[in-house]
Design a protein around this motif. Structure first.
Motif, PDB file in Angstrom:
ATOM      1  N   LEU A 258       0.827  -1.198   0.000  1.00  0.00           N
ATOM      2  CA  LEU A 258       0.000   0.000   0.000  1.00  0.00           C
ATOM      3  C   LEU A 258       0.866   1.255   0.000  1.00  0.00           C
ATOM      4  O   LEU A 258       0.558   2.240  -0.670  1.00  0.00           O
ATOM      5  N   LEU A 259       1.929   1.214   0.777  1.00  0.00           N
ATOM      6  CA  LEU A 259       2.805   2.379   0.841  1.00  0.00           C
ATOM      7  C   LEU A 259       3.606   2.550  -0.442  1.00  0.00           C
ATOM      8  O   LEU A 259       3.774   3.672  -0.933  1.00  0.00           O
ATOM      9  N   TYR A 260       4.114   1.457  -0.972  1.00  0.00           N
ATOM     10  CA  TYR A 260       5.005   1.542  -2.129  1.00  0.00           C
ATOM     11  C   TYR A 260       4.843   0.258  -2.937  1.00  0.00           C
ATOM     12  O   TYR A 260       5.468  -0.759  -2.638  1.00  0.00           O
ATOM     13  N   PRO A 261       3.986   0.263  -3.960  1.00  0.00           N
ATOM     14  CA  PRO A 261       3.703  -0.955  -4.713  1.00  0.00           C
ATOM     15  C   PRO A 261       4.962  -1.581  -5.306  1.00  0.00           C
ATOM     16  O   PRO A 261       5.875  -0.880  -5.754  1.00  0.00           O
ATOM     17  N   VAL A 262       4.979  -2.892  -5.329  1.00  0.00           N
ATOM     18  CA  VAL A 262       6.105  -3.620  -5.912  1.00  0.00           C
ATOM     19  C   VAL A 262       6.204  -3.291  -7.405  1.00  0.00           C
ATOM     20  O   VAL A 262       5.206  -3.284  -8.122  1.00  0.00           O
ATOM     21  N   GLY A 263       7.423  -3.014  -7.867  1.00  0.00           N
ATOM     22  CA  GLY A 263       7.658  -2.777  -9.289  1.00  0.00           C
ATOM     23  C   GLY A 263       7.408  -1.370  -9.754  1.00  0.00           C
ATOM     24  O   GLY A 263       7.648  -1.060 -10.921  1.00  0.00           O
ATOM     25  N   VAL A 264       6.928  -0.487  -8.850  1.00  0.00           N
ATOM     26  CA  VAL A 264       6.600   0.862  -9.297  1.00  0.00           C
ATOM     27  C   VAL A 264       7.848   1.644  -9.681  1.00  0.00           C
ATOM     28  O   VAL A 264       7.787   2.610 -10.443  1.00  0.00           O
ATOM     29  N   ASP A 265       9.010   1.252  -9.151  1.00  0.00           N
ATOM     30  CA  ASP A 265      10.261   1.903  -9.536  1.00  0.00           C
ATOM     31  C   ASP A 265      10.643   1.586 -10.968  1.00  0.00           C
ATOM     32  O   ASP A 265      11.334   2.373 -11.620  1.00  0.00           O
ATOM     33  N   VAL A 266      10.223   0.409 -11.440  1.00  0.00           N
ATOM     34  CA  VAL A 266      10.637  -0.048 -12.777  1.00  0.00           C
ATOM     35  C   VAL A 266       9.774   0.579 -13.855  1.00  0.00           C
ATOM     36  O   VAL A 266      10.261   1.271 -14.742  1.00  0.00           O
ATOM     37  N   SER A 267       8.472   0.330 -13.775  1.00  0.00           N
ATOM     38  CA  SER A 267       7.554   0.865 -14.777  1.00  0.00           C
ATOM     39  C   SER A 267       6.134   0.647 -14.302  1.00  0.00           C
ATOM     40  O   SER A 267       5.878  -0.140 -13.367  1.00  0.00           O
ATOM     41  N   LEU A 268       5.200   1.309 -14.956  1.00  0.00           N
ATOM     42  CA  LEU A 268       3.786   1.123 -14.632  1.00  0.00           C
ATOM     43  C   LEU A 268       3.355  -0.301 -14.963  1.00  0.00           C
ATOM     44  O   LEU A 268       2.623  -0.939 -14.197  1.00  0.00           O
ATOM     45  N   ALA A 269       3.792  -0.812 -16.109  1.00  0.00           N
ATOM     46  CA  ALA A 269       3.426  -2.171 -16.510  1.00  0.00           C
ATOM     47  C   ALA A 269       3.925  -3.192 -15.495  1.00  0.00           C
ATOM     48  O   ALA A 269       3.208  -4.145 -15.140  1.00  0.00           O
ATOM     49  N   HIS A 270       5.144  -3.023 -15.009  1.00  0.00           N
ATOM     50  CA  HIS A 270       5.715  -3.950 -14.032  1.00  0.00           C
ATOM     51  C   HIS A 270       4.907  -3.937 -12.744  1.00  0.00           C
ATOM     52  O   HIS A 270       4.622  -4.992 -12.156  1.00  0.00           O
ATOM     53  N   ALA A 271       4.530  -2.751 -12.277  1.00  0.00           N
ATOM     54  CA  ALA A 271       3.755  -2.642 -11.042  1.00  0.00           C
ATOM     55  C   ALA A 271       2.373  -3.269 -11.198  1.00  0.00           C
ATOM     56  O   ALA A 271       1.868  -3.930 -10.278  1.00  0.00           O
ATOM     57  N   ILE A 272       1.753  -3.078 -12.363  1.00  0.00           N
ATOM     58  CA  ILE A 272       0.413  -3.649 -12.581  1.00  0.00           C
ATOM     59  C   ILE A 272       0.492  -5.168 -12.662  1.00  0.00           C
ATOM     60  O   ILE A 272      -0.377  -5.891 -12.137  1.00  0.00           O
TER      61      ILE A 272
END
Length: 403
Positions: A258-272
């Motif tokens: 919730l605080l910092y989604p996994v993969g959000v540092d890499v790209s939007l696609a990775h986080a989704i």
């Protein structure tokens, strides 16, 4: 000097160079405006006074034949007046009239007007326009011309001063907007830093301690078995271990995400994709992310914050589909919407499900927070029926502008 210091030096001087160039350009523009305005006014006076002197302003009415006889003086009078205009403009440019303070500018205007008026009268005498004029005629001629020159230069200066005030006001407004934008960017960056640190602490430190606690419970259980503890005591230890496991695997990870989604540092696609993998396997869920959406968000300095806003909206849609809609099929689509009037793309994410659909009066709850969060970033949230039979959640956020 270190390489870092050497590379930073040119960057630090860049704003000063740009500011100096901008000020030089503004001064040149002010000078052009001053000379153009004064030139137009003085030229109009020069032409008008030439025609007026011969054809209108006469001591007494004269015959047409006498007026025609005076006509050859027109070129000399016009040339005298135009030379006067040129001298006045050259002197105004030479003394940099537009750069002087009000009191100094008033003195400079007088210092220009009187000598130029005297020079004009001297040129009239030299060309024979006046032959041995009386003193009062010369005084009136010189004073009237000096007043006209002073008025023309004063009006031109007033226009330049108005331009300067408007320019300073616009720059002050621009600086205020820049400071506000910088402050918001710094706050957003600080928020992301805190989010990342807390998420890392939850994922690393807290999870590590929970694992150590589970290992300690395992050791106690083994000792209890060896020492013949009661089944109730061993069951209590087993239940405590399961609670810690559930806390570690679910609560801590969920809070970290919730605080910092996994993969959000890499790209939007990775986080989704990381978000979709958390959905139970029995749910038919697919996600399609247009690469242009990632490119649009990557243009800005707060790309991570923008990605988090989009991921939060998608997560809210998936949660609602599972919790309230009893959905078995979920479709997530992310793309770039039409370009708005400012020429900036907008990233649009859609979550559709085949659940029970929308109630007559849907309660937003979590969606209200999502809508508020996106609204702060120029985005929006829309809830509507889905073509799959359930609900359709659409979130949209304006792509950031690279600074």
């Amino acid at each position: 000097m270190s390489p870092r210091a050497r590379s930073a030096a040119p960057t630090a001087s860049t704003p000063t160079v740009a500011s100096s160039a901008l000020e030089a350009r503004d001064r040149a523009d002010d000078r052009r405006v001053l000379l153009f305005t004064a030139g137009v006014l003085l030229t109009a006076f020069a032409i008008g006074s030439t025609l007026q002197t011969i054809f209108i302003y006469r001591p007494e009415r004269v015959a047409t034949s006498e007026l025609i006889a005076e006509a050859p003086q027109l070129p000399d009078r016009l040339m005298t007046n135009l030379v006067t205009v040129a001298i006045a403009l050259l002197l105004a440019a030479f003394v940099r009239l537009e750069e002087r303070r009000p009191l100094a500018a008033a003195g400079a205007v007088l210092a220009i007007a009187l000598p130029v008026a005297l020079a004009r009268h001297g040129l009239q005498l030299l060309l024979g326009i006046y032959v041995a004029p009386e003193l009062d005629v010369s005084l009136v001629e010189v004073c009237s011309v000096a007043v006209v020159i002073a008025v023309a230069l004063g009006l031109a200066l007033a226009q330049v001063r108005t331009r300067v005030r408007l320019r300073e006001h616009e720059r002050a407004e621009a600086e205020h907007r820049l400071r506000a934008s910088t402050a918001l960017a710094e706050l957003a960056a600080e928020e992301m830093r805190v989010r990342r640190e807390v998420a890392d602490g939850l994922h690393g430190t807290l999870q590590g301690r929970l694992v150590l606690s589970q290992a300690a419970i395992d050791a106690i259980q083994r000792r209890g078995v060896e020492e013949g503890w009661s089944e109730a005591a061993l069951a209590q230890l087993a239940g405590l271990r399961r609670d810690l496991e559930r806390m570690r695997e679910h609560d801590v990870r969920e809070l970290s995400n919730l605080l910092y989604p996994v993969g959000v540092d890499v790209s939007l696609a990775h986080a989704i994709r990381a978000l979709v993998r958390r959905v139970p396997a029995e749910i038919d869920i697919t996600a399609e992310v247009d690469p242009e959406a990632d490119l649009a968000l990557d243009r800005g300095d707060d790309a991570v914050a923008q990605r988090i806003a989009v991921v939060r909206g998608i997560e809210e849609g998936i949660t609602n589909a599972l919790r309230h809609g009893a959905a078995t099929t979920i479709r997530v689509m992310v793309g770039v919407s039409d370009v708005d009037g400012a020429g900036a793309p907008r990233v649009r994410a859609t979550v559709e499900d085949d659940g029970v659909g929308l109630p007559d009066s849907p309660r937003w709850n979590g969606l209200a927070r999502t809508s508020e969060r996106l609204g702060l970033r120029g985005g929006r949230v829309e809830l509507a029926p889905s073509s799959l039979g359930g609900a359709r959640l659409e979130v949209e956020v304006a792509a950031p502008v690279r600074s």
